[in-house]
Structure formats: structure tokens, C-alpha cells
Enzyme design. Structure first.
Site, PDB file in Angstrom:
ATOM      1  N   CYS A 174      -1.277   2.209  12.397  1.00  0.00           N
ATOM      2  CA  CYS A 174      -0.942   1.050  11.573  1.00  0.00           C
ATOM      3  C   CYS A 174      -1.287  -0.192  12.384  1.00  0.00           C
ATOM      4  CB  CYS A 174       0.544   1.057  11.205  1.00  0.00           C
ATOM      5  SG  CYS A 174       1.077  -0.434  10.324  1.00  0.00           S
TER       6      CYS A 174
ATOM      7  N   ARG B  16       0.821  -1.206   0.000  1.00  0.00           N
ATOM      8  CA  ARG B  16       0.000   0.000   0.000  1.00  0.00           C
ATOM      9  C   ARG B  16       0.859   1.262   0.000  1.00  0.00           C
ATOM     10  NH1 ARG B  16      -0.449  -4.751   1.328  1.00  0.00           N
ATOM     11  NH2 ARG B  16      -0.111  -4.330   3.535  1.00  0.00           N
TER      12      ARG B  16
ATOM     13  N   CYS C 160      -6.823  -2.587   8.181  1.00  0.00           N
ATOM     14  CA  CYS C 160      -5.569  -2.024   7.670  1.00  0.00           C
ATOM     15  C   CYS C 160      -5.789  -0.535   7.496  1.00  0.00           C
ATOM     16  CB  CYS C 160      -5.177  -2.650   6.330  1.00  0.00           C
ATOM     17  SG  CYS C 160      -3.734  -1.838   5.562  1.00  0.00           S
ATOM     18  N   ASN C 161      -5.016   0.269   8.197  1.00  0.00           N
ATOM     19  CA  ASN C 161      -5.194   1.715   8.113  1.00  0.00           C
ATOM     20  C   ASN C 161      -4.852   2.265   6.735  1.00  0.00           C
ATOM     21  OD1 ASN C 161      -5.685   2.769  11.075  1.00  0.00           O
ATOM     22  ND2 ASN C 161      -4.131   1.178  11.243  1.00  0.00           N
ATOM     23  N   THR C 162      -3.694   1.881   6.211  1.00  0.00           N
ATOM     24  CA  THR C 162      -3.214   2.469   4.965  1.00  0.00           C
ATOM     25  C   THR C 162      -4.134   2.144   3.793  1.00  0.00           C
ATOM     26  OG1 THR C 162      -0.988   2.111   5.856  1.00  0.00           O
ATOM     27  CG2 THR C 162      -1.157   2.825   3.572  1.00  0.00           C
ATOM     28  N   ALA C 163      -4.762   0.977   3.820  1.00  0.00           N
ATOM     29  CA  ALA C 163      -5.667   0.588   2.739  1.00  0.00           C
ATOM     30  C   ALA C 163      -6.895   1.489   2.669  1.00  0.00           C
ATOM     31  CB  ALA C 163      -6.100  -0.867   2.900  1.00  0.00           C
TER      32      ALA C 163
ATOM     33  N   LYS D   9       6.687  -7.187   9.978  1.00  0.00           N
ATOM     34  CA  LYS D   9       6.339  -7.749   8.672  1.00  0.00           C
ATOM     35  C   LYS D   9       7.376  -8.773   8.180  1.00  0.00           C
ATOM     36  CE  LYS D   9       3.439  -4.030   6.752  1.00  0.00           C
ATOM     37  NZ  LYS D   9       2.230  -4.831   6.501  1.00  0.00           N
TER      38      LYS D   9
END
Length: 249
Positions: free
Chosen positions: A198, A49, A84-87, A168
Site C-alpha cells: 500500500c 477502492r 496506488c496498489n489497490t487501484a 489517511k
């Protein structure tokens, strides 16, 4: 299966696992049938992302998310949640694909901050470079008339290491590093409350909660909201009516 919600996950898988673990362990149960009904789409192949948000020549992750949402919409879940925050960069586009309620994790978390800390005029934010680069949380915080503190130039490399190099890549939470980040945001930049922008940071909070700092943990909050809504719907409330409370505009 009656009355279930769909989880659009896999971003990353360990963070999604944390969300599922939270809802499974927080719901009050006396028998197997007391657990929640849900379908987990752990799409681990969704492109990075942050890479796309910072550089649109990279692979766009929207088509993968679109396929996941449309595929689940055919099953008619009561609501969608995407841990998912960024998504959430593509939240509006994803929510427009269907009339099924789609919870906005970031927006719900920011309103929780307002409810719990009404006298705080600013909040510290630690997140992926993608979320910060595109102002995803910053815009939501400004919408409720609060200021954002990102800390100094030393903060983001520490956060990036914790998210990418440790969690990750290695699947580990370096609690000492997490606590060091929180301490610097509090002591050096005057953040009485720090938002974990995140889901890997939410995992760090789950695994290393032994610190004195106030945090707003969107994944923990959305887990509680998921349980609340699922139980209301199971008990007969219309899904759209149940979710309306959290569909902030």
C-alpha cells in the site's frame, strides 16, 4: 511540453505526494531543466477502492479512473504510472483503454523481489484489506512461484490503523506502530522480506526507515523506474521500447 509521463494519483493524496517527492529528489540535477516532465492528476474524489472491492454495491471507482486515463491519453504522454496498489484491481481494463504503456507497479515490485532475494521462497505481505481480499499481490507472487505470508489475525487491524486512522485520516506516520508490524512479521511469522502493499505503507517507510528489516517498497521501486524510463526517453529512446523491459506478462 515534450517527453512527459502522466501520474494517475490522489489515492491517497499524501501517498501520491510521497511518490512525487521521491522522483523529484532522486533525479540527478544541476539545473532546473534536469528535473523530469510529468503531469500529475491528483484525483482525490476517486471512491474508496477497498470498499468497492469488498462490496460491489459500493461506488465503483473504475469510471473515475477511466476518465482520468482517457483525458490524459489525449495529451499523448510517454507512459502512465499509478502510485496506488489497490487501484491496480482495474489495471487490465485501464491499460486496454490506450496503447500508451501503463506500468504495473505491483508486478514490477514482485519481480524486483525475485531479483534481490532469489533464494527466498516466501515474502511477507502487508496491505489494505482490499488488496488482500482480492488476492492482487498474492496472485502476482504466485506467478513467480513464491509463497505469501499474511501473518496472524492481529496483523491486519494494526495495518489498517496505520493506513486509515493515522495516515489517511490524520496525515501522520506512527513509526512505532510501523516498526511493530515489521517486527511481528519477521519474528513471529518468519518473514525475512516484507512487501509494503500500500502506498501509505511506502510513506511510512519513507518517514520511518530506521529499522533492521528487509522491505520491498513498490512506490520506491516505481519511482526509480519512472526516472530511468523518463531519462531514456528524453535521450531519444522510443517510449514503447524503453518501457518494454517492465511490461511483464
Amino acid at each position: 511540453m515534450k517527453h512527459f509521463f502522466s501520474i494517475i494519483g490522489g489515492m491517497g493524496t499524501i501517498a501520491t505526494e510521497s511518490y512525487v517527492r521521491l522522483i523529484n529528489h532522486r533525479v540527478k540535477i544541476a539545473r532546473d531543466q534536469d528535473y523530469l516532465n510529468y503531469i500529475l492528476v491528483n484525483d482525490a474524489q476517486i471512491p474508496d477502492r477497498t470498499a468497492y472491492i469488498k462490496d460491489h454495491s459500493k461506488t465503483n471507482f473504475f469510471p473515475d479512473l477511466k476518465d482520468d486515463v482517457l483525458g490524459q491519453a489525449k495529451l499523448n504522454p510517454d507512459f502512465f504510472v499509478m502510485p496506488c496498489n489497490t487501484a491496480h484491481y482495474f489495471y487490465n481494463d485501464l491499460a486496454a483503454l490506450t496503447d500508451i504503456p501503463f506500468l504495473h507497479m505491483m508486478r514490477i515490485a514482485v519481480h524486483k523481489f525475485i531479483e534481490e532475494y532469489p533464494k527466498e521462497s516466501k515474502i511477507g505481505l502487508i496491505a489494505t484489506e482490499g488488496s488482500i481480499y482480492d488476492h492482487l499481490y498474492e496472485d502476482e507472487i504466485h506467478r513467480v512461484r513464491r509463497e505469501v505470508e499474511f501473518g496472524g489475525p492481529e496483523i491486519q487491524p494494526m495495518v489498517t490503523k496505520l493506513i486509515y486512522r493515522d495516515i489517511k485520516e490524520k496525515g501522520i506516520v506512527e513509526g512505532k506502530l510501523y516498526h511493530q508490524i515489521l517486527q511481528k512479521m519477521h519474528d513471529d511469522y518468519g518473514c525475512n522480506v516484507i512487501l509494503l502493499g500500500c502506498t501509505e505503507l511506502s510513506l511510512a517507510q519513507e518517514k520511518a526507515p530506521d529499522h533492521p528489516y528487509n522491505v520491498i517498497d513498490p512506490q520506491s521501486i516505481i519511482a526509480d523506474v519512472s526516472i530511468e524510463l523518463a531519462l531514456k526517453i528524453r535521450n531519444g529512446m522510443d517510449p514503447k521500447e524503453a518501457c518494454a523491459k517492465y511490461m511483464y506478462k
